[in-house]
Design a protein around this motif. Structure first.
Motif, PDB file in Angstrom:
ATOM      1  N   ALA A  40     -15.890  -2.640  37.164  1.00 53.68           N
ATOM      2  CA  ALA A  40     -16.006  -3.629  38.242  1.00 53.68           C
ATOM      3  C   ALA A  40     -14.878  -3.444  39.246  1.00 53.68           C
ATOM      4  N   GLU A  41     -13.717  -3.139  38.745  1.00 51.39           N
ATOM      5  CA  GLU A  41     -12.569  -2.952  39.618  1.00 51.39           C
ATOM      6  C   GLU A  41     -12.762  -1.745  40.537  1.00 51.39           C
TER       7      GLU A  41
ATOM      8  N   PHE B 210     -15.598  -0.698  41.722  1.00 48.54           N
ATOM      9  CA  PHE B 210     -16.474  -1.146  42.818  1.00 48.54           C
ATOM     10  C   PHE B 210     -15.670  -1.957  43.839  1.00 48.54           C
ATOM     11  N   TYR B 211     -14.842  -2.861  43.293  1.00 50.40           N
ATOM     12  CA  TYR B 211     -14.069  -3.719  44.172  1.00 50.40           C
ATOM     13  C   TYR B 211     -13.150  -2.894  45.075  1.00 50.40           C
ATOM     14  N   ASP B 212     -12.491  -1.912  44.480  1.00 56.65           N
ATOM     15  CA  ASP B 212     -11.571  -1.081  45.259  1.00 56.65           C
ATOM     16  C   ASP B 212     -12.300  -0.287  46.330  1.00 56.65           C
ATOM     17  N   GLN B 213     -13.481   0.213  45.947  1.00 56.08           N
ATOM     18  CA  GLN B 213     -14.270   0.968  46.938  1.00 56.08           C
ATOM     19  C   GLN B 213     -14.555   0.078  48.155  1.00 56.08           C
ATOM     20  N   LEU B 214     -15.014  -1.140  47.876  1.00 54.45           N
ATOM     21  CA  LEU B 214     -15.333  -2.050  48.980  1.00 54.45           C
ATOM     22  C   LEU B 214     -14.093  -2.324  49.818  1.00 54.45           C
TER      23      LEU B 214
ATOM     24  N   LYS C 283     -11.547  -0.556  50.320  1.00 57.17           N
ATOM     25  CA  LYS C 283     -11.146   0.596  51.129  1.00 57.17           C
ATOM     26  C   LYS C 283     -12.190   0.920  52.199  1.00 57.17           C
ATOM     27  N   GLY C 284     -13.262   0.135  52.234  1.00 59.16           N
ATOM     28  CA  GLY C 284     -14.301   0.396  53.210  1.00 59.16           C
ATOM     29  C   GLY C 284     -15.202   1.547  52.803  1.00 59.16           C
ATOM     30  N   GLU C 285     -15.229   1.856  51.515  1.00 62.55           N
ATOM     31  CA  GLU C 285     -16.125   2.925  51.044  1.00 62.55           C
ATOM     32  C   GLU C 285     -17.402   2.316  50.497  1.00 62.55           C
ATOM     33  N   ILE C 286     -18.448   3.083  50.568  1.00 59.87           N
ATOM     34  CA  ILE C 286     -19.722   2.605  50.038  1.00 59.87           C
ATOM     35  C   ILE C 286     -19.664   2.656  48.513  1.00 59.87           C
TER      36      ILE C 286
ATOM     37  N   ALA D  47     -24.720   2.483  46.967  1.00 62.27           N
ATOM     38  CA  ALA D  47     -25.242   1.317  47.679  1.00 62.27           C
ATOM     39  C   ALA D  47     -25.798   1.714  49.031  1.00 62.27           C
ATOM     40  N   LYS D  48     -25.786   3.007  49.336  1.00 58.64           N
ATOM     41  CA  LYS D  48     -26.355   3.466  50.601  1.00 58.64           C
ATOM     42  C   LYS D  48     -27.873   3.311  50.570  1.00 58.64           C
TER      43      LYS D  48
END
Lengths: 639, 363
Positions: B16-17, B19-23, B25-28, B61-62
């Motif tokens: 989960a973390e 995913f959170y970090d990706q978001l 950082k503005g990454e998909i 998530a694209k």
């Protein structure tokens, strides 16, 4: 031995006697479209309605036609067709309705529904043969304040009417018009080959007509979609291109003795000037001063061959009456609106062409999607001179043309790229001609004349290309709407849930959203209020970069200016132009205005919006500004 | 809270973390997971079983589908975390019904949520038991002279002899057969026979084959549950019991054998726990159909398709299986275990199995 042969010939000669046209058709009623009980009903209605529409148009009257059908006995139907046409003078009534090959248009070279003069008298004859009943005609001309009503039968041997009774009646509710009523053997069916289908299709291509159908007590009204009558058609001389040698020879022989070959060519055919005539003679090596009747067969042949080398203008087209794009669309919408089709391809009216000296013109329309049934073959509506063709589909040039096309590249299913395509589509094909090349007198199908098939195919491809563009757009729109679902519905939930699990605040999504979308999304909506169209255009920057965009819009109205425009457009010339403030990722700018261009809601297509500052593949809901924008604008100006 | 569950929660939180970090950082958001298809299973020499290979599939998530899967993954994680915190457990089916309330994260059907639970095992290297998820299907049954020490609900150890302490239906294999639940005591059998159908299992029981052959009879119940395969694996590995597998003679039985002996495509991440590489196939073989002149059915279209797929399946890429599959296609026939009844009810225990097991050196 020789003597014996002679006597047989003699015997045969005794049996060889002239049969009347009436008798001939009595034996060959299939030629006239009376080969089955179901078809007989359609043919009878068709002949009546064709006559009425032709009569109305010739007299410049908006047609009001009432068709009634009632089963009076087992498989016997009383048919009546009533119009508001100019009426028929008394002395001609019996000929019009009971003399085969009698008509006003038989010798004309012009576009009309009826041509051979067989139509309605064949109905009278068939009724008489199948039920033994008589036909009643009532007609009123404008000049008289009473109508004439006549009961007739047909003498098939003498090819003339027997008038049983004749009286003068009052017909006050009608200023002028004709009604004919007869009883025929028939069978009422529904479906593709029904009277209803015929009338429905007639309504599509005759949007200027109001047609009421009263069938065993049920009434259907096909409303008028336009008050515009088709322009009147004129008679023309035949065009020389492709005329058959035999006809040419015959025309030469029958020509005025005082004429020379050159003047024969000028006067006998359309679009030939004296200069052209001389060029033809020269190319053929025939003396232009020669008398036409003295032309030898070889010379005739040479002259015809020479016409191919000389440039002759295409036949005059004012003898043809195409329906035209706008009215085809209106007609289709008027009748098909129940299916809520998602797309009407702009109907195509091809330039007039010639086959065997006869001008013809092809029009094609295509409707796609919505609630149209998507299983099974595409539905085809065939028309010749605005008359629906319901039978003999497989032997028709329209079908040949459709089958010649690989529809898969345009977005329809087609097994192996051959045969009839399938999918939720309706194809309309109209062939107008001074002489439609029917395969038989029943006028069920158009013959496979290469020139005609070619033209139909071209028209089909034009419409098909529009369909493909639409489907591609639709595909992109769907892709974008899926992306919308991701960024609007799912991504926020992902952010929230992951934040809950790691125990932090939900992260900002702007950047990810623009990365997923990667488009500038333009959404326009129209609302109609008090005759004004209120337009609002949303320009969304769903790209990860800042965008400086310009919006262009062709003016949707002729003269009056747009009102309440927010923000103010930069220019207000032939088109509106906005230079938007820099849009941040996820930024939105809205443009609002209203206008009144006199069009009804149904008649207005969506506005074409052009955007500068983003490439076409990253733009949804608008078009990229074309490089030749200025040129295009100039063309619009010219029009 | 036990350590294994604690560790499982930690692994889930790590994902989960990510995913959170990706978001942030503005990454998909994206996750990678081993491709679960027959093209991505490779033989692991060290373990002697088939495991997932290196090919990874990406869920991003694209795409709408990927975005939904990520959302579902997060919802499932959250659910498991809460459940473990509350010291509860649930069946896969219960979780599926709970997921009905997950709005845009809900599943189309239970197979989707079951599969995602397996995905979680793959990405966390945990077992679904660590997540306190269990299948609803009971394990199958076994009969034979072995004593099992099972921890009961009350926490005491109960010793059960699977020949003397059970009724005709035998000992039921519980869903958890790990050491904390099941251990083995005295052993009076020489080998283990895994049997596909209930009918044949009952026949061998009625004929007393467990005693005459000194065998442990295990009912597979068609495609065997994880716990059944795990039980067989433990008996083989820990107690040294040789394993033979007795199935119908059709393409689907070949697949059952593969999942017992080589590892199943869907659970290849657990093959080293579930598969018994030394297991041997007794029958019914395609050659049995000919040699014993058994009553047969014609192969259906689907049967043939399954056989052809098996020819492409790396697990069947041995001389023995190629011959079997090709012979079956050639004779275009299949036979059930119970077709042996053609020669009488005792034929299978008096003649067929002694002959076939003799060939393998068990009889």
């Amino acid at each position: 031995m020789g003597c014996h042969v002679d006597s047989i010939a003699e015997k045969l000669a005794e049996k060889q006697k002239e049969i009347s046209i009436g008798e001939f058709f009595e034996r060959n009623k299939h030629i006239l479209g009376f080969d089955s009980l179901t078809k007989s009903l359609v043919t009878a209605v068709k002949e009546g309605v064709d006559n009425s529409l032709d009569a109305c148009e010739e007299a410049n009257i908006l047609p009001e036609i009432v068709v009634e059908l009632e089963e009076v006995d087992d498989r016997e139907y009383r048919i009546s067709v009533e119009d508001n046409g100019p009426g028929i003078v008394k002395r001609k009534i019996s000929d019009v309705f009971a003399k085969l090959l009698y008509g006003s248009r038989f010798h004309d070279v012009r576009q009309s529904r009826g041509q051979q003069g067989i139509g309605v008298s064949a109905v009278v004859m068939y009724g008489q043969l199948s039920t033994g009943r008589t036909t009643v005609i009532r007609s009123k001309v404008k000049e008289k304040d009473y109508a004439v009503e006549m009961e007739i039968t047909m003498d098939t041997k003498k090819n003339k009417a027997d008038i049983i009774s004749e009286e003068v009646v009052l017909w006050d509710e009608k200023e002028h018009g004709t009604r004919f009523e007869t009883t025929i053997k028939g069978l009422l069916r529904s479906g593709d080959h029904s009277v209803f289908e015929y009338l429905k299709n007639t309504a599509i291509v005759n949007p200027h007509a109001r047609i009421v159908f009263n069938c065993d007590g049920d009434t259907t009204v096909f409303k008028r979609a336009t008050d515009q009558l088709p322009p009147p058609t004129l008679s023309v001389k035949p065009h020389i291109e492709g005329i058959e040698l035999g006809t040419f020879v015959k025309m030469a022989k029958e020509c005025d003795r005082r004429r020379k070959v050159s003047s024969f060519l000028v006067n006998g055919f359309s679009r030939i000037s004296y200069r052209t005539a001389r060029e033809i003679c020269e190319a053929a090596g025939v003396d232009e001063k020669k008398k036409p009747e003295e032309l030898s067969l070889a010379e005739c042949k040479k002259l015809l061959k020479a016409t191919k080398k000389v440039k002759i203008m295409a036949p005059k087209t004012d003898c043809l009456s195409p329906i035209r794009s706008m009215l085809i669309k209106k007609g289709l919408k008027n009748v098909l609106k129940g299916y809520r089709p998602e797309f009407y391809a702009p109907p195509t009216t091809r330039e007039p062409c010639v086959y065997s000296g006869n001008p013809f013109q092809v029009e094609v329309g295509l409707v796609y999607g919505g609630d149209l049934p998507s299983d099974g073959a595409v539905k085809v509506l065939r028309f010749a001179n605005r008359v629906p063709l319901l039978y003999k589909k497989s032997g028709c040039a329209t079908t040949t043309a459709i089958k010649n096309i690989d529809w898969r590249i345009y977005g329809l299913d087609q097994r192996g790229g051959r045969g009839m395509p399938s999918g939720p589509a309706i194809i309309l094909i109209h062939v107008a001609s001074t002489r439609v090349p029917f395969t038989s007198e029943a006028k069920d199908a158009i013959a496979d004349i290469p020139e005609v098939v070619d033209e139909i195919e071209r028209g089909l491809r034009e419409c098909a290309r529009h369909m493909r563009t639409h489907l591609n757009k639709e595909k992109r729109r769907k892709k974008v709407s899926r992306k919308f679902m991701i960024v609007k519905d799912i991504l926020p939930m992902i952010a929230e849930k992951s934040a809950v699990i790691v125990g932090k605040d939900p992260p900002s999504l702007d950047k990810v959203m623009t990365k997923i979308m990667g488009v500038v999304y333009v959404e326009s909506s129209y609302q109609w209020n008090n005759g004004h169209c209120h337009v609002s255009i949303d320009v969304n920057n769903y790209t990860p970069r800042k965008r400086k965009l310009k919006v262009y819009l062709e003016k949707p109205y002729p003269d009056n200016v747009a009102m309440d425009t927010m923000p103010e457009p930069r220019t207000d010339g032939e088109y509106l132009e906005w230079h938007l403030e820099t849009l941040k990722p996820s930024g939105l700018q809205q443009i609002n205005f209203k206008f009144d261009n006199g069009l009804e809601k149904e008649d207005m297509d969506g506005l074409e919006i052009y955007i500068e500052g983003i490439k076409g593949t990253s733009l949804i809901g608008a078009e990229p500004l074309p490089d030749d924008w200025d040129v295009e604008m100039a063309e619009i100006e010219k029009e | 809270m036990e350590k294994r569950h604690n560790d499982a929660v930690k692994s889930l939180e790590d994902i989960a973390e990510r995913f959170y970090d990706q978001l942030e950082k503005g990454e998909i958001p994206e996750m990678k997971i081993s491709t679960r298809s027959k093209n991505n299973i490779v033989f692991n020499k060290k373990m002697g079983v088939w495991k997932y290979g290196r090919s990874k599939s990406s869920r991003s998530a694209k795409k709408l589908k990927g975005a939904r899967m990520i959302l579902r993954t997060l919802y499932m994680m959250d659910f498991i975390r809460d459940m473990i915190g509350d010291e509860k457990s649930s069946t896969l089916r219960e979780m599926y019904y709970i997921s009905e309330g997950w709005d845009k994260a809900k599943f189309g059907d239970q197979s989707e949520s079951d599969r995602l639970a397996e995905d979680m095992e793959i990405v966390t290297d945990c077992l679904r038991e660590d997540f306190k998820l269990r299948p609803e299907e009971d394990g199958a049954r076994l009969i034979g002279d072995i004593t099992i020490k099972e921890r009961t609900r009350k926490g005491d150890i109960r010793e059960i002899n699977c020949r003397d302490d059970v009724g005709d239906s035998g000992y039921t294999i519980p869903y958890n057969v790990e050491e904390d639940k099941v251990n083995f005591g005295d052993l009076g059998v020489d080998f283990l026979i895994a049997i596909e159908t209930g009918g044949m299992f009952d026949r061998l029981v009625e004929n007393g084959f467990d005693e005459t052959a000194n065998a442990l009879l295990v009912h597979l119940k068609g495609q065997p549950a994880r716990s059944t395969r795990r039980m067989i694996k433990r008996l083989n590995e820990e107690e040294g019991l040789p394993v033979v597998v007795f199935l119908d003679g059709d393409p689907w039985s070949f697949r059952i054998f593969a999942s017992v002996a080589y590892g199943a495509i869907n659970s290849a991440h657990l093959s080293e726990f579930l598969a018994t590489p030394t297991a041997e196939y007794v029958g019914i073989t395609a050659s049995d159909i000919l040699n014993y002149d058994l009553p047969t059915d014609k192969l259906s279209k689907n049967d043939k398709k399954a056989l052809e797929q098996e020819l492409e399946d790396p697990r069947f890429n041995t001389r023995f299986w190629k011959d079997e599959i090709e012979t079956m296609l050639e004779i275009n026939k299949k036979a059930e275990q119970q077709a042996l009844a053609k020669y009488g009810l005792d034929y299978v225990t008096d003649t067929y199995l002694p002959e076939k097991l003799g060939e393998l050196g068990f009889f």
